[in-house]
Design a protein around this motif. Structure first.
Motif, PDB file in Angstrom:
ATOM      1  N   GLU A  64    -126.489  22.631  29.888  1.00 58.65           N
ATOM      2  CA  GLU A  64    -125.149  22.910  30.411  1.00 58.65           C
ATOM      3  C   GLU A  64    -124.893  24.413  30.517  1.00 58.65           C
ATOM      4  OE1 GLU A  64    -122.561  20.745  27.815  1.00 58.65           O
ATOM      5  OE2 GLU A  64    -123.134  18.810  28.684  1.00 58.65           O
ATOM      6  N   THR A  65    -125.406  25.172  29.566  1.00 60.40           N
ATOM      7  CA  THR A  65    -125.244  26.631  29.592  1.00 60.40           C
ATOM      8  C   THR A  65    -125.939  27.230  30.804  1.00 60.40           C
ATOM      9  OG1 THR A  65    -125.109  26.712  27.181  1.00 60.40           O
ATOM     10  CG2 THR A  65    -125.640  28.766  28.295  1.00 60.40           C
ATOM     11  N   ILE A  66    -127.119  26.721  31.126  1.00 61.87           N
ATOM     12  CA  ILE A  66    -127.835  27.203  32.309  1.00 61.87           C
ATOM     13  C   ILE A  66    -127.004  26.948  33.563  1.00 61.87           C
ATOM     14  CG2 ILE A  66    -129.852  26.815  33.788  1.00 61.87           C
ATOM     15  CD1 ILE A  66    -131.444  26.262  31.186  1.00 61.87           C
ATOM     16  N   ALA A  67    -126.452  25.743  33.679  1.00 61.85           N
ATOM     17  CA  ALA A  67    -125.655  25.391  34.862  1.00 61.85           C
ATOM     18  C   ALA A  67    -124.448  26.325  35.005  1.00 61.85           C
ATOM     19  CB  ALA A  67    -125.205  23.942  34.785  1.00 61.85           C
ATOM     20  N   VAL A  68    -123.776  26.595  33.895  1.00 58.37           N
ATOM     21  CA  VAL A  68    -122.587  27.447  33.941  1.00 58.37           C
ATOM     22  C   VAL A  68    -122.960  28.897  34.261  1.00 58.37           C
ATOM     23  CG1 VAL A  68    -120.727  28.433  32.541  1.00 58.37           C
ATOM     24  CG2 VAL A  68    -121.215  25.986  32.419  1.00 58.37           C
ATOM     25  N   ASN A  69    -123.956  29.434  33.562  1.00 61.31           N
ATOM     26  CA  ASN A  69    -124.322  30.847  33.746  1.00 61.31           C
ATOM     27  C   ASN A  69    -124.926  31.126  35.112  1.00 61.31           C
ATOM     28  OD1 ASN A  69    -123.378  31.554  31.243  1.00 61.31           O
ATOM     29  ND2 ASN A  69    -125.369  31.500  30.261  1.00 61.31           N
ATOM     30  N   CYS A  70    -125.612  30.162  35.680  1.00 56.14           N
ATOM     31  CA  CYS A  70    -126.256  30.361  36.988  1.00 56.14           C
ATOM     32  C   CYS A  70    -125.422  29.807  38.136  1.00 56.14           C
ATOM     33  CB  CYS A  70    -127.640  29.719  36.990  1.00 56.14           C
ATOM     34  SG  CYS A  70    -128.772  30.511  35.840  1.00 56.14           S
ATOM     35  N   GLN A  71    -124.238  29.294  37.829  1.00 58.33           N
ATOM     36  CA  GLN A  71    -123.354  28.703  38.833  1.00 58.33           C
ATOM     37  C   GLN A  71    -124.098  27.679  39.672  1.00 58.33           C
ATOM     38  OE1 GLN A  71    -121.952  32.214  40.804  1.00 58.33           O
ATOM     39  NE2 GLN A  71    -120.491  32.676  39.189  1.00 58.33           N
ATOM     40  N   ALA A  72    -124.841  26.813  38.982  1.00 61.21           N
ATOM     41  CA  ALA A  72    -125.646  25.789  39.640  1.00 61.21           C
ATOM     42  C   ALA A  72    -125.103  24.409  39.297  1.00 61.21           C
ATOM     43  CB  ALA A  72    -127.093  25.899  39.187  1.00 61.21           C
ATOM     44  N   ILE A  73    -125.510  23.444  40.075  1.00 64.24           N
ATOM     45  CA  ILE A  73    -125.121  22.056  39.854  1.00 64.24           C
ATOM     46  C   ILE A  73    -126.288  21.340  39.187  1.00 64.24           C
ATOM     47  CG2 ILE A  73    -124.471  19.903  40.982  1.00 64.24           C
ATOM     48  CD1 ILE A  73    -123.357  21.712  43.272  1.00 64.24           C
ATOM     49  N   LEU A  74    -126.006  20.694  38.070  1.00 65.02           N
ATOM     50  CA  LEU A  74    -127.023  19.883  37.409  1.00 65.02           C
ATOM     51  C   LEU A  74    -127.143  18.586  38.188  1.00 65.02           C
ATOM     52  CD1 LEU A  74    -128.959  19.363  35.036  1.00 65.02           C
ATOM     53  CD2 LEU A  74    -127.007  18.401  33.804  1.00 65.02           C
ATOM     54  N   VAL A  75    -128.282  18.392  38.836  1.00 67.17           N
ATOM     55  CA  VAL A  75    -128.499  17.208  39.661  1.00 67.17           C
ATOM     56  C   VAL A  75    -128.987  16.056  38.801  1.00 67.17           C
ATOM     57  CG1 VAL A  75    -129.849  16.258  41.580  1.00 67.17           C
ATOM     58  CG2 VAL A  75    -129.011  18.601  41.691  1.00 67.17           C
ATOM     59  N   GLN A  76    -129.903  16.357  37.867  1.00 67.54           N
ATOM     60  CA  GLN A  76    -130.534  15.307  37.097  1.00 67.54           C
ATOM     61  C   GLN A  76    -131.088  15.870  35.802  1.00 67.54           C
ATOM     62  OE1 GLN A  76    -134.043  13.758  39.016  1.00 67.54           O
ATOM     63  NE2 GLN A  76    -133.663  11.719  38.201  1.00 67.54           N
ATOM     64  N   LYS A  77    -131.088  15.028  34.785  1.00 66.87           N
ATOM     65  CA  LYS A  77    -131.678  15.395  33.501  1.00 66.87           C
ATOM     66  C   LYS A  77    -132.475  14.193  33.015  1.00 66.87           C
ATOM     67  CE  LYS A  77    -128.971  15.303  29.967  1.00 66.87           C
ATOM     68  NZ  LYS A  77    -127.981  15.561  28.918  1.00 66.87           N
ATOM     69  N   ILE A  78    -133.788  14.385  32.898  1.00 62.40           N
ATOM     70  CA  ILE A  78    -134.661  13.324  32.402  1.00 62.40           C
ATOM     71  C   ILE A  78    -135.557  13.923  31.336  1.00 62.40           C
ATOM     72  CG2 ILE A  78    -136.526  11.726  32.946  1.00 62.40           C
ATOM     73  CD1 ILE A  78    -135.439  11.433  35.704  1.00 62.40           C
ATOM     74  N   GLY A  79    -135.430  13.439  30.119  1.00 62.17           N
ATOM     75  CA  GLY A  79    -136.260  13.947  29.030  1.00 62.17           C
ATOM     76  C   GLY A  79    -136.049  15.433  28.845  1.00 62.17           C
ATOM     77  N   ASN A  80    -137.124  16.199  28.955  1.00 65.59           N
ATOM     78  CA  ASN A  80    -137.058  17.656  28.777  1.00 65.59           C
ATOM     79  C   ASN A  80    -136.888  18.411  30.088  1.00 65.59           C
ATOM     80  OD1 ASN A  80    -137.442  17.354  26.044  1.00 65.59           O
ATOM     81  ND2 ASN A  80    -139.650  17.624  26.148  1.00 65.59           N
ATOM     82  N   ILE A  81    -136.732  17.706  31.190  1.00 64.36           N
ATOM     83  CA  ILE A  81    -136.657  18.337  32.511  1.00 64.36           C
ATOM     84  C   ILE A  81    -135.236  18.235  33.067  1.00 64.36           C
ATOM     85  CG2 ILE A  81    -137.540  18.308  34.886  1.00 64.36           C
ATOM     86  CD1 ILE A  81    -139.711  19.013  32.939  1.00 64.36           C
ATOM     87  N   ALA A  82    -134.735  19.363  33.551  1.00 66.51           N
ATOM     88  CA  ALA A  82    -133.432  19.399  34.223  1.00 66.51           C
ATOM     89  C   ALA A  82    -133.641  19.899  35.650  1.00 66.51           C
ATOM     90  CB  ALA A  82    -132.468  20.326  33.481  1.00 66.51           C
ATOM     91  N   VAL A  83    -132.928  19.302  36.579  1.00 70.50           N
ATOM     92  CA  VAL A  83    -133.014  19.692  37.992  1.00 70.50           C
ATOM     93  C   VAL A  83    -131.689  20.336  38.381  1.00 70.50           C
ATOM     94  CG1 VAL A  83    -133.318  18.883  40.365  1.00 70.50           C
ATOM     95  CG2 VAL A  83    -134.586  17.796  38.508  1.00 70.50           C
ATOM     96  N   TYR A  84    -131.774  21.544  38.929  1.00 67.04           N
ATOM     97  CA  TYR A  84    -130.588  22.303  39.332  1.00 67.04           C
ATOM     98  C   TYR A  84    -130.609  22.575  40.824  1.00 67.04           C
ATOM     99  CZ  TYR A  84    -130.085  23.302  34.361  1.00 67.04           C
ATOM    100  OH  TYR A  84    -129.943  23.193  33.014  1.00 67.04           O
ATOM    101  N   TYR A  85    -129.405  22.631  41.398  1.00 69.16           N
ATOM    102  CA  TYR A  85    -129.251  22.943  42.815  1.00 69.16           C
ATOM    103  C   TYR A  85    -128.144  23.979  42.973  1.00 69.16           C
ATOM    104  CZ  TYR A  85    -127.808  22.484  47.687  1.00 69.16           C
ATOM    105  OH  TYR A  85    -127.468  22.751  48.987  1.00 69.16           O
ATOM    106  N   ARG A  86    -128.430  24.986  43.790  1.00 65.36           N
ATOM    107  CA  ARG A  86    -127.413  25.963  44.167  1.00 65.36           C
ATOM    108  C   ARG A  86    -127.726  26.400  45.588  1.00 65.36           C
ATOM    109  NH1 ARG A  86    -127.275  31.364  40.991  1.00 65.36           N
ATOM    110  NH2 ARG A  86    -128.861  31.910  42.502  1.00 65.36           N
ATOM    111  N   PRO A  87    -126.817  26.092  46.534  1.00 65.14           N
ATOM    112  CA  PRO A  87    -127.087  26.486  47.921  1.00 65.14           C
ATOM    113  C   PRO A  87    -127.054  27.997  48.074  1.00 65.14           C
ATOM    114  CG  PRO A  87    -124.887  25.554  47.720  1.00 65.14           C
ATOM    115  CD  PRO A  87    -125.548  25.406  46.386  1.00 65.14           C
ATOM    116  N   SER A  88    -127.965  28.510  48.881  1.00 64.65           N
ATOM    117  CA  SER A  88    -127.969  29.945  49.159  1.00 64.65           C
ATOM    118  C   SER A  88    -127.023  30.222  50.324  1.00 64.65           C
ATOM    119  CB  SER A  88    -129.386  30.427  49.478  1.00 64.65           C
ATOM    120  OG  SER A  88    -129.863  29.805  50.645  1.00 64.65           O
ATOM    121  N   GLU A  89    -126.874  31.487  50.655  1.00 61.52           N
ATOM    122  CA  GLU A  89    -125.964  31.840  51.752  1.00 61.52           C
ATOM    123  C   GLU A  89    -126.460  31.290  53.078  1.00 61.52           C
ATOM    124  OE1 GLU A  89    -124.745  35.883  51.836  1.00 61.52           O
ATOM    125  OE2 GLU A  89    -124.295  35.912  49.701  1.00 61.52           O
ATOM    126  N   GLU A  90    -127.780  31.238  53.239  1.00 59.22           N
ATOM    127  CA  GLU A  90    -128.379  30.584  54.400  1.00 59.22           C
ATOM    128  C   GLU A  90    -129.155  29.384  53.879  1.00 59.22           C
ATOM    129  OE1 GLU A  90    -130.598  33.143  56.975  1.00 59.22           O
ATOM    130  OE2 GLU A  90    -129.157  34.773  56.750  1.00 59.22           O
TER     131      GLU A  90
END
Length: 98
Positions: A64-90
């Motif tokens: 959750e800290t990663i998502a907040v600090n990087c302004q990213a959306i946590l898409v999925q969390k499975i075991g030890n792996i988290a998937v984040y998404y943040r759209p770029s300007e393009e």
């Protein structure tokens, strides 16, 4: 920007074949790791991060800290792996409408 369930499913499908871009080490979540994740999100938009931890609460807090600090959306969390998404300007990834 909240994602719809259809958009999350689409991103999960894209992330399935990805390898983790960032692996947290024994030092845990440091400013350098956050900067690396932020840079990877800016370049790739969709990334996987491996958070090895035996303590579930600590792992959840780190994710959750990663998502907040990087302004990213946590898409999925499975075991030890988290998937984040943040759209770029393009955006490179075109999300489904609904």
């Amino acid at each position: 920007m909240p994602l719809t369930n259809k958009q999350k499913q689409y991103l999960k499908g894209l992330a399935h074949t990805l390898k983790p871009v960032v692996l947290l080490g024994s030092n845990g979540l440091t400013e350098g790791v956050i900067a690396e994740i932020d840079s990877a999100l800016g370049h790739h938009e969709l990334i996987k991060v491996k958070v090895p931890s035996e303590d579930r609460d600590l792992k959840t807090q780190i994710i959750e800290t990663i998502a907040v600090n990087c302004q990213a959306i946590l898409v999925q969390k499975i075991g030890n792996i988290a998937v984040y998404y943040r759209p770029s300007e393009e955006p490179k990834i075109e999300l489904p409408r609904n």
